[in-house]
Design a protein around this motif. Structure first.
Motif, PDB file in Angstrom:
ATOM      1  N   LEU A  14      23.378  -9.941  20.887  1.00 31.34           N
ATOM      2  CA  LEU A  14      21.953  -9.604  20.995  1.00 31.34           C
ATOM      3  C   LEU A  14      21.534  -8.618  19.911  1.00 31.34           C
ATOM      4  O   LEU A  14      20.447  -8.745  19.333  1.00 31.34           O
ATOM      5  N   SER A  15      22.379  -7.654  19.640  1.00 31.93           N
ATOM      6  CA  SER A  15      22.065  -6.658  18.615  1.00 31.93           C
ATOM      7  C   SER A  15      21.996  -7.285  17.234  1.00 31.93           C
ATOM      8  O   SER A  15      21.197  -6.859  16.385  1.00 31.93           O
ATOM      9  N   GLU A  16      22.831  -8.275  16.985  1.00 32.19           N
ATOM     10  CA  GLU A  16      22.786  -8.969  15.701  1.00 32.19           C
ATOM     11  C   GLU A  16      21.499  -9.756  15.549  1.00 32.19           C
ATOM     12  O   GLU A  16      20.918  -9.832  14.464  1.00 32.19           O
ATOM     13  N   ILE A  17      21.040 -10.349  16.653  1.00 30.68           N
ATOM     14  CA  ILE A  17      19.812 -11.147  16.613  1.00 30.68           C
ATOM     15  C   ILE A  17      18.586 -10.257  16.450  1.00 30.68           C
ATOM     16  O   ILE A  17      17.684 -10.537  15.662  1.00 30.68           O
ATOM     17  N   ASN A  18      18.549  -9.149  17.195  1.00 31.53           N
ATOM     18  CA  ASN A  18      17.398  -8.240  17.152  1.00 31.53           C
ATOM     19  C   ASN A  18      17.858  -6.826  17.500  1.00 31.53           C
ATOM     20  O   ASN A  18      18.011  -6.496  18.679  1.00 31.53           O
ATOM     21  N   PRO A  19      18.066  -5.976  16.509  1.00 34.97           N
ATOM     22  CA  PRO A  19      18.576  -4.621  16.765  1.00 34.97           C
ATOM     23  C   PRO A  19      17.569  -3.690  17.425  1.00 34.97           C
ATOM     24  O   PRO A  19      17.903  -2.527  17.703  1.00 34.97           O
ATOM     25  N   THR A  20      16.352  -4.173  17.699  1.00 34.51           N
ATOM     26  CA  THR A  20      15.366  -3.334  18.391  1.00 34.51           C
ATOM     27  C   THR A  20      15.372  -3.561  19.899  1.00 34.51           C
ATOM     28  O   THR A  20      14.692  -2.848  20.637  1.00 34.51           O
ATOM     29  N   ILE A  21      16.110  -4.568  20.366  1.00 38.55           N
ATOM     30  CA  ILE A  21      16.207  -4.821  21.803  1.00 38.55           C
ATOM     31  C   ILE A  21      16.986  -3.681  22.470  1.00 38.55           C
ATOM     32  O   ILE A  21      18.090  -3.343  22.040  1.00 38.55           O
ATOM     33  N   GLN A  64      30.031   0.525  20.805  1.00 41.05           N
ATOM     34  CA  GLN A  64      29.691   1.952  20.835  1.00 41.05           C
ATOM     35  C   GLN A  64      28.951   2.402  19.576  1.00 41.05           C
ATOM     36  O   GLN A  64      28.280   3.434  19.587  1.00 41.05           O
ATOM     37  N   LYS A  65      29.067   1.634  18.512  1.00 41.15           N
ATOM     38  CA  LYS A  65      28.388   1.981  17.262  1.00 41.15           C
ATOM     39  C   LYS A  65      26.974   1.410  17.178  1.00 41.15           C
ATOM     40  O   LYS A  65      26.243   1.709  16.228  1.00 41.15           O
ATOM     41  N   LEU A  66      26.583   0.593  18.144  1.00 43.65           N
ATOM     42  CA  LEU A  66      25.263  -0.053  18.100  1.00 43.65           C
ATOM     43  C   LEU A  66      24.198   0.925  18.594  1.00 43.65           C
ATOM     44  O   LEU A  66      24.267   1.403  19.731  1.00 43.65           O
ATOM     45  N   SER A  67      23.222   1.180  17.759  1.00 40.87           N
ATOM     46  CA  SER A  67      22.211   2.201  18.081  1.00 40.87           C
ATOM     47  C   SER A  67      21.293   1.797  19.228  1.00 40.87           C
ATOM     48  O   SER A  67      20.690   2.660  19.876  1.00 40.87           O
ATOM     49  N   ASN A  68      21.154   0.500  19.483  1.00 38.56           N
ATOM     50  CA  ASN A  68      20.238   0.050  20.530  1.00 38.56           C
ATOM     51  C   ASN A  68      20.929  -0.170  21.877  1.00 38.56           C
ATOM     52  O   ASN A  68      20.314  -0.647  22.822  1.00 38.56           O
ATOM     53  N   VAL A  69      22.219   0.167  21.953  1.00 35.55           N
ATOM     54  CA  VAL A  69      22.974  -0.032  23.195  1.00 35.55           C
ATOM     55  C   VAL A  69      23.310   1.312  23.818  1.00 35.55           C
ATOM     56  O   VAL A  69      23.896   2.187  23.175  1.00 35.55           O
ATOM     57  N   SER A  70      22.927   1.472  25.087  1.00 35.00           N
ATOM     58  CA  SER A  70      23.313   2.647  25.875  1.00 35.00           C
ATOM     59  C   SER A  70      24.370   2.221  26.877  1.00 35.00           C
ATOM     60  O   SER A  70      24.340   1.090  27.375  1.00 35.00           O
ATOM     61  N   ILE A  71      25.284   3.110  27.174  1.00 38.83           N
ATOM     62  CA  ILE A  71      26.395   2.789  28.074  1.00 38.83           C
ATOM     63  C   ILE A  71      26.465   3.838  29.180  1.00 38.83           C
ATOM     64  O   ILE A  71      26.400   5.033  28.908  1.00 38.83           O
ATOM     65  N   GLN A  72      26.562   3.360  30.416  1.00 38.64           N
ATOM     66  CA  GLN A  72      26.802   4.258  31.541  1.00 38.64           C
ATOM     67  C   GLN A  72      28.080   3.819  32.239  1.00 38.64           C
ATOM     68  O   GLN A  72      28.188   2.678  32.695  1.00 38.64           O
ATOM     69  N   THR A  73      29.052   4.709  32.304  1.00 37.70           N
ATOM     70  CA  THR A  73      30.267   4.437  33.068  1.00 37.70           C
ATOM     71  C   THR A  73      30.120   5.041  34.460  1.00 37.70           C
ATOM     72  O   THR A  73      29.176   5.789  34.742  1.00 37.70           O
ATOM     73  N   SER A  74      31.048   4.702  35.342  1.00 38.16           N
ATOM     74  CA  SER A  74      31.033   5.194  36.729  1.00 38.16           C
ATOM     75  C   SER A  74      29.698   4.919  37.406  1.00 38.16           C
ATOM     76  O   SER A  74      29.176   5.747  38.162  1.00 38.16           O
ATOM     77  N   PHE A  75      29.157   3.738  37.137  1.00 40.65           N
ATOM     78  CA  PHE A  75      27.893   3.334  37.760  1.00 40.65           C
ATOM     79  C   PHE A  75      28.177   2.183  38.709  1.00 40.65           C
ATOM     80  O   PHE A  75      28.696   1.143  38.289  1.00 40.65           O
ATOM     81  N   LEU A  94      23.623 -17.284  25.556  1.00 42.50           N
ATOM     82  CA  LEU A  94      22.603 -16.483  26.234  1.00 42.50           C
ATOM     83  C   LEU A  94      21.886 -15.563  25.259  1.00 42.50           C
ATOM     84  O   LEU A  94      20.656 -15.388  25.342  1.00 42.50           O
ATOM     85  N   ALA A  95      22.611 -14.986  24.316  1.00 43.92           N
ATOM     86  CA  ALA A  95      21.979 -14.103  23.334  1.00 43.92           C
ATOM     87  C   ALA A  95      20.926 -14.852  22.525  1.00 43.92           C
ATOM     88  O   ALA A  95      19.827 -14.326  22.284  1.00 43.92           O
ATOM     89  N   GLU A  96      21.248 -16.057  22.104  1.00 48.69           N
ATOM     90  CA  GLU A  96      20.275 -16.858  21.347  1.00 48.69           C
ATOM     91  C   GLU A  96      19.028 -17.130  22.181  1.00 48.69           C
ATOM     92  O   GLU A  96      17.901 -17.073  21.669  1.00 48.69           O
ATOM     93  N   HIS A  97      19.216 -17.417  23.454  1.00 49.10           N
ATOM     94  CA  HIS A  97      18.074 -17.679  24.345  1.00 49.10           C
ATOM     95  C   HIS A  97      17.232 -16.427  24.553  1.00 49.10           C
ATOM     96  O   HIS A  97      16.001 -16.458  24.405  1.00 49.10           O
TER      97      HIS A  97
END
Length: 510
Positions: free
Chosen positions: A23-30, A145-156, A391-394
C-alpha cells in the motif's frame, strides 16, 4: 479514546506486513495503522520453517505441475481459478520479497536452493534454512518500520468490529495501558492468523486464538469450511508443552523416516509416497498406528542422514535436539500430529473482500479456496503475499472515494478478572479438542460437540461481559471458534453418513 486512519490492519504476520508495504508503494500518503496483539513478531509467520512454494526451475517443473499438486492435496475442494492465479503470481511476488531484502538459500551454482516437501512432485520450496518465517518476519518488520505513513501499536487486543449501516467502520479494543480505544477507519483488514490454540496440542503460538474468526462471527460475516483443520504430522511430542516444536517436513524430503514403536517404517504400506505423502495422509497414518500400538507417539529417524549437511540445512531443528540432549545420529525423536493450519476461514473473493462492506481478510484467517480441505505444504506464505498484493492494488483505487467514518463510541471499562477461574474453561476446551474430535469416530466428534456447547453456555452465564478484559474475550473467542469448527464438522459428517447409507433405486431398464 478515538483514533482515525485510512486503513487499520489487525495482525502483523506476513499478510499484514506485506499489505502495509504494498500500500505504501502504491500511495505513500495513505495512513495505515498496524496492530499487534503482543510483540510485533509473535505470529505464525515467525515460526514457519519450511518455505515458499514457487515454480522456479521451468525445465523440470511447471505451473501445471504445481497446480495439479495443490488440487490433489486439497481433495478436489480447491477453487481451481484461485489456485491458478496464486501459483502463476508466485515468481513476481518472490522477486518483490527479494527486493525488500529477504535472503533465501542458494545452491552450489548460486541459484535458489529448491527443497522438496510432502505432496510436491518437484523440488520447488525456496527457503532460508529451516527458519524461513523468521527471515520473512524480521526483514519485513525492518522495512515497514521505516515507512513514514505506517503507525504500529503493539500489545493491542482487538475485541470487536464496529458495524454501522451494514458497513465495517473500524474496531474497538484495549491498548497496552488497558485503555479502551475506538479506531475509525475507511477500511478494516483482518490478518489475525489461525486458531491452533483451540486444540490440546498445536504448533501455533499462544496468540493464535481465532480472534478474527470470532469477531467476524459476531458481526455476521460469512465464514466457511472451518472444519478443515490441518494437523502437521511431525510435531515433537512433549505433553508438558502446549505449543509443540515443529519439525518441518522438508527434513523428510531430505530423507528422514517415520517409525512405529517397534522401530519399523509403516507409511509405505499406506501410500506410495510414504513419508512424502500429503499431511492429512501422514497424520492419519501416524494416529492409526498409535491406536493399534496403544502408544502416545511415533518416532522420527534422522540417523541415516549426513550430520554435517543436516546441521547446515536445519540449524533450528539440530539446535533443539542439542537443547534436549538428543543425539540425532543415534536417538529417535518422539513425534505426533499437532493442529497446525486453519484451511477454512472468513469467506473472501480474489482480493480479500468479505461479506461485510469495507471489511477485508487475508492470510490464514481467510478462506480463499486455495487449500481445499488440506493445504499443500508451503502454499500458505505464498497465499499471504499474493493476496496482500491483490488487496493493495484494489484499496489504492478506492480509498480516496471513502470518507473516514465517525461511529458512535461507547467506551468499554476495563475490569480485573480471576485468571484461574477463566483458565479452567481453557483447560477444559483443550481437553475436548484433539485429533479425534475432528477426524476420529462419529461418537468422539458428537461427544466433543456437546461438551464444548455446554462449556460455551456455562461461560456465557458466568461471564456476561466478555469485552471488559482481553483474556476474557480471548477465551470466549477460543470457545466460539471451537464450536464453529465442531458444528461444521458435525454437519459435514452427518451429510456424508446419510449419503453413504442411502440406497439408490435400481436404474430403469426399458
Amino acid at each position: 479514546m478515538q483514533i482515525s486512519t485510512d486503513v487499520v490492519i489487525v495482525g502483523t504476520g506476513l499478510a499484514g506486513l506485506s499489505l502495509a508495504k504494498y500500500l505504501s508503494e502504491i500511495n505513500p500518503t495513505i495512513s495505515i495503522l498496524l496492530l499487534s496483539k503482543t510483540s510485533l513478531d509473535e505470529c505464525n509467520t515467525y515460526y514457519a520453517q519450511g518455505g515458499i512454494a514457487v515454480v522456479h526451475d521451468f525445465i523440470r517443473d511447471s505451473y501445471d505441475q504445481h497446480i495439479a499438486d495443490t488440487l490433489s492435496a486439497g481433495k478436489g475442494l480447491c477453487d481451481e481459478e484461485v489456485v491458478k492465479h496464486v501459483i502463476t503470481s508466485a515468481p513476481a511476488r518472490l522477486q518483490e520479497l527479494l527486493t525488500w531484502g529477504v535472503e533465501l538459500d542458494k545452491n552450489h551454482s548460486g541459484a535458489l536452493d529448491l527443497g522438496l516437501e510432502g505432496g510436491h512432485s518437484q523440488h520447488r520450496i525456496v527457503h532460508h534454512k529451516d527458519e524461513t518465517g523468521l527471515e520473512l518476519e524480521t526483514k519485513l518488520i525492518q522495512v515497514v518500520q521505516k515507512l513514514s505513513n505506517v503507525s504500529i501499536q503493539t500489545s493491542f487486543f482487538t475485541t470487536d468490529l464496529i458495524v454501522e449501516n451494514e458497513k465495517c467502520v473500524g474496531i474497538i479494543g484495549f491498548n497496552g495501558e488497558q485503555e479502551s480505544i475506538c479506531i475509525n477507519s475507511k477500511t478494516t483488514i483482518l490478518a489475525t492468523g489461525g486458531s491452533g490454540q483451540v486444540f490440546s496440542t498445536t504448533s501455533n503460538p499462544s496468540v493464535a486464538t481465532g480472534d478474527g474468526i470470532a469477531m467476524a462471527l459476531r458481526a455476521n460475516v460469512a465464514i466457511e469450511n472451518m472444519h478443515y483443520v490441518q494437523f502437521h504430522p511431525t510435531a515433537v511430542y512433549e505433553p508438558e508443552n502446549n505449543q509443540a516444536f515443529l519439525i518441518t517436513e522438508a527434513i523428510r524430503g531430505f530423507g528422514a523416516h517415520i517409525l512405529n514403536r517397534k522401530g519399523e517404517r509403516f507409511l509405505q504400506k499406506v501410500h506410495p509416497d510414504a513419508e512424502l505423502a500429503t499431511r492429512d495422509i501422514v497424520s492419519k497414518a501416524i494416529c492409526d498406528e498409535m491406536n493399534i500400538e496403544q502408544s502416545e507417539n511415533a518416532w522420527l529417524d534422522l540417523r541415516r542422514l549426513n550430520p554435517k549437511e543436516l546441521r547446515a540445512k536445519f540449524p533450528k531443528i539440530t539446535k533443539y535436539c542439542k537443547e534436549k540432549n538428543w543425539d540425532f545420529t543415534t536417538d529417535l525423536i518422539p513425534i505426533r500430529p499437532a493442529a497446525h493450519y486453519q484451511c477454512g476461514g472468513i469467506s473472501v473473493d480474489n482480493i480479500g473482500t468479505t461479506s461485510l462492506q469495507h471489511l477485508y481478510a487475508i492470510g490464514e484467517c481467510s478462506h480463499t479456496g486455495l487449500h481445499g480441505s488440506n493445504r499443500l505444504a508451503s502454499n500458505s506464505l505464498l497465499e499471504a503475499v499474493v493476496y496482500a498484493h491483490n488487496l493493495a492494488e484494489h484499496l489504492g483505487k478506492i480509498l480516496d472515494k471513502i470518507a473516514i467514518p465517525n461511529p458512535k463510541y461507547v467506551e468499554v471499562k476495563y475490569k480485573d478478572i480471576n485468571y484461574d477461574a477463566v483458565l479452567l474453561f481453557r483447560n477444559e476446551l483443550k481437553r475436548q479438542m484433539n485429533y479425534e474430535a475432528i477426524y476420529g469416530s462419529f461418537a468422539a466428534m458428537i461427544n466433543a460437540h456437546w461438551s464444548v456447547l455446554a462449556l460455551q453456555n456455562k461461560f456465557e452465564n458466568r461471564f456476561k461481559e466478555y469485552r471488559t478484559h482481553p483474556y476474557l474475550c480471548e477465551t470466549y473467542n477460543l470457545i466460539r471458534t471451537a464450536l464453529l469448527i465442531l458444528n461444521e464438522n458435525k454437519m459435514k459428517r452427518s451429510i456424508d453418513s446419510f449419503l453413504a447409507e442411502r440406497t439408490l433405486p435400481a436404474p430403469f431398464i426399458n
